[in-house]
Design a protein around this motif. Structure first.
Motif, short mmCIF file in Angstrom:
data_model
loop_
_atom_site.label_atom_id
_atom_site.label_comp_id
_atom_site.label_asym_id
_atom_site.label_seq_id
_atom_site.Cartn_x
_atom_site.Cartn_y
_atom_site.Cartn_z
N VAL A 1 0.05 0.21 6.02
CA VAL A 1 1.14 -0.77 6.18
C VAL A 1 1.33 -1.08 7.67
CG1 VAL A 1 3.62 -1.12 5.83
CG2 VAL A 1 2.24 -0.07 4.03
N ASP B 1 0.87 -1.18 0.00
CA ASP B 1 0.00 0.00 0.00
C ASP B 1 0.90 1.22 0.00
OD1 ASP B 1 -3.28 0.39 0.89
OD2 ASP B 1 -1.96 2.15 0.89
N ARG B 2 0.45 2.28 -0.64
CA ARG B 2 1.31 3.48 -0.67
C ARG B 2 1.16 4.30 0.61
NH1 ARG B 2 -1.60 6.85 -5.55
NH2 ARG B 2 -3.61 7.08 -4.56
N ASP B 3 0.14 3.96 1.39
CA ASP B 3 -0.13 4.70 2.63
C ASP B 3 0.54 3.97 3.80
OD1 ASP B 3 -1.23 5.84 4.90
OD2 ASP B 3 -3.29 5.84 4.14
N ILE B 4 1.49 4.62 4.43
CA ILE B 4 2.25 4.00 5.53
C ILE B 4 1.36 3.57 6.69
CG2 ILE B 4 2.88 6.23 6.61
CD1 ILE B 4 5.13 3.11 6.46
N GLN C 1 5.42 -0.54 2.07
CA GLN C 1 4.91 0.73 1.56
C GLN C 1 5.56 0.95 0.21
OE1 GLN C 1 6.40 4.37 3.09
NE2 GLN C 1 4.75 5.57 2.18
#
Ligand code: ATP
Length: 140
Positions: free
Chosen positions: A38, A32-35, A50
């Motif tokens: 993650v 996922d690009r959203d930490i 991430q």
């Protein structure tokens, strides 16, 4: 050997798919690009990263091409969903299941070669209509 899955996008849909696959005993990698997503999943998914799934180089570095089945669970960002699905098919992943949020989104994913397309609200609506009209249901 058990099938290995990669789930891209840990929203409500992707997160549920990932959790369920794990509870069924499968190996799951997730991106996922959203930490925050993650971090939320780091206790249940061993290999959660991430990353931006539209970055082909990063996907290769993470070994995504070794996965048997990818689930693209990105909804709102049409461009990211389409690009990710395209990259995964070009990488040679045998099965790509992608989530579509509209009929046009579905049609583009079909053209790209996604193997299985889910349109959750539409699919559920069809299933519910069948369930409530099936012979087993009490007529009231
Ligand atoms: P849901 O209904 O399943 O909660 P949604 O349809 O609203 O999700 P989005 O919120 O667009 O879908 O995306 C789901 C997840 O995918 C989000 O956690 C988002 O951070 C992640 N995501 C979106 N684009 C990318 C990308 N390019 N790379 C990695 N993750 C992404």
């Amino acid at each position: 050997m058990k099938k290995q899955f990669i789930v891209i996008g840990l929203g409500r849909f992707g997160g549920t798919v990932a959790r369920t696959l794990i509870s069924l005993g499968y190996e799951v990698m997730a991106i996922d690009r959203d930490i925050r997503k993650v971090q939320d999943f780091s206790s249940i998914i061993t290999h959660v990263f991430q990353a931006d799934s539209t970055d082909e180089k990063v996907l290769k570095e993470l070994g995504v091409s070794n996965m048997d089945h990818a689930i693209v669970a990105i909804g709102d960002d049409l461009q990211a969903s389409i690009l990710t699905s395209l990259i995964l098919k070009d990488m040679g992943i045998k099965k790509v299941t992608a989530k579509a949020t509209s009929e046009y989104h579905r049609r583009v994913l079909e053209r790209i070669g996604a193997d299985h397309i889910i349109q959750p609200e539409r699919d559920t609506g069809i299933r519910v209509a069948h369930q409530i009209t099936s012979n087993n249901t009490v007529d009231y």
